[in-house]
Enzyme design. Sequence first.
Site, PDB file in Angstrom:
ATOM      1  N   SER A 153      43.486  40.218  32.813  1.00 25.76           N
ATOM      2  CA  SER A 153      42.325  39.637  33.487  1.00 25.76           C
ATOM      3  C   SER A 153      42.755  38.983  34.798  1.00 25.76           C
ATOM      4  O   SER A 153      43.320  39.648  35.668  1.00 25.76           O
ATOM      5  CB  SER A 153      41.627  38.645  32.546  1.00 25.76           C
ATOM      6  OG  SER A 153      40.400  38.220  33.078  1.00 25.76           O
ATOM      7  N   ASP A 362      38.145  28.077  54.508  1.00 30.15           N
ATOM      8  CA  ASP A 362      39.440  28.573  54.994  1.00 30.15           C
ATOM      9  C   ASP A 362      40.411  28.890  53.869  1.00 30.15           C
ATOM     10  O   ASP A 362      41.618  28.662  53.989  1.00 30.15           O
ATOM     11  CB  ASP A 362      40.067  27.559  55.960  1.00 30.15           C
ATOM     12  CG  ASP A 362      40.280  26.187  55.329  1.00 30.15           C
ATOM     13  OD1 ASP A 362      39.721  25.948  54.234  1.00 30.15           O
ATOM     14  OD2 ASP A 362      40.990  25.355  55.928  1.00 30.15           O
ATOM     15  N   HIS A 415      36.951  43.599  27.279  1.00 24.47           N
ATOM     16  CA  HIS A 415      37.834  42.891  28.212  1.00 24.47           C
ATOM     17  C   HIS A 415      39.088  42.349  27.527  1.00 24.47           C
ATOM     18  O   HIS A 415      40.154  42.281  28.144  1.00 24.47           O
ATOM     19  CB  HIS A 415      37.046  41.754  28.865  1.00 24.47           C
ATOM     20  CG  HIS A 415      37.792  41.030  29.933  1.00 24.47           C
ATOM     21  ND1 HIS A 415      38.110  41.608  31.142  1.00 24.47           N
ATOM     22  CD2 HIS A 415      38.299  39.764  29.970  1.00 24.47           C
ATOM     23  CE1 HIS A 415      38.763  40.736  31.889  1.00 24.47           C
ATOM     24  NE2 HIS A 415      38.899  39.617  31.202  1.00 24.47           N
TER      25      HIS A 415
END
Length: 439
Positions: A153, A362, A415
């Site tokens: 993951s 940023d 998953h």
Amino acid sequence: MSVSAKLPNASGVKTLLPQMIAQKLSFILPLDYQDPAKGTIEVFARSLVHKDKQHQDLPWLVYFQGGPGFAAQRPVSHSGWIKRALAEYRVLLLDQRGTGLSTPVNATSLAHLDDVAKADYLTHFRADNIIRDAEAIRAILSPETPWTILGQSFGGFCVLRYLSVAAHGLKEAYITGGIPPIGRSADEVYRATFKRVLQKNRQFHQRFPDAASLLAALQQHLLHHQVLLPSGQRLTPPMLQLLGIHLGMEDGPEAVYYLIEQALLSTPSGERINPLFVERFGQMLDYNTNPLFSVLHEAIYCEMQPSNWAAHRIRAEYPQFDAAPPAPLLLTGEMIFPWMFDCFEHLKPLKGCAELLAQKTDWPRLYDTAALATNTVPVASAIYSEDMFVEMEYSLETAKQVANLKYWLTSEYEHNGIRMDGERILDRLIAINRGTSLR
């Protein structure tokens, strides 16, 4: 840069597990590699070796856990992917910075900082610094030899960061359910995953025909009665929807169904909430126990842009999730919403810094597409076509951008496939990387 290592067990005592020997390792590393004056943190890792191979000079395999914000798994038995790995490696289970036995990140550990300082501190807990930690540790444990890495993951996001900036430290790489969507914004990611969650809801209700009525009854009860969780917080329908994170896991839908079917009790004095439900509900959600997951989850998708609460904004494009009764209550997935910082007791003190992080413009770039395009490290990845958390199409897009990456596209697993059938999955990926037949 000064890096040191120590063994917490000064006597050198090792832990004996079934067929395995485990040892605790602790490393003192910079919080900020660009500014060591900001101080140090401790990063914990647990090494594993097969008991019959402890005196052999074995290569290392480092495991990067999913999340972000979760510790490496605690080994219990000689099984799963660990069994396959120990056939030829020493395994290093890394508690990524801020997790497990590493210097913790939680409301208590950050209580002495104001919101601005908390936000600044937490900017150092993304994949870029996790990989700097890994390379610093490699310089101690395997300075002359590149090692192998496995990422599950979010751990797969760490793998591609490693390939981007420190591929010289790698011999091989493996990824399960975790190829990052390079070039895709957080908005695009959540737009795709909301569609996946809708699909998982449909499948859930097809499998469990009375789930809709059970959820409706529970929703009505929560709207008209105060139900308190063990932490003291009030359980609301939006919080109930968060159980949907389990719809994308093997055995997850069953766990959700078996929980909600015993949520309400009929008593002589009327309908009452089942104490068992209240206890287990809290155990099925990690937001109080793993706050780093909530604070930094959207940031894992950000490069030079803010997340601006992407999941919350994109949810408005899917009004089905907010439809009022008698419309069915749909469960959500791996999404973080700003209101969660008003609901979960251990997220409340982090609300201000979470807001600052959501507006941060940023965030440094995580991936070097030029380096990935010329990558020479063999990489094998399992991509799960039905994955609710990592969009298959975006994984395939990224795979095309990484040289020397081969993938196995399968619908066999959800998953968390590596936890359910890890020995087979890792064995197949090793065979793919080396061009050999399965054992």
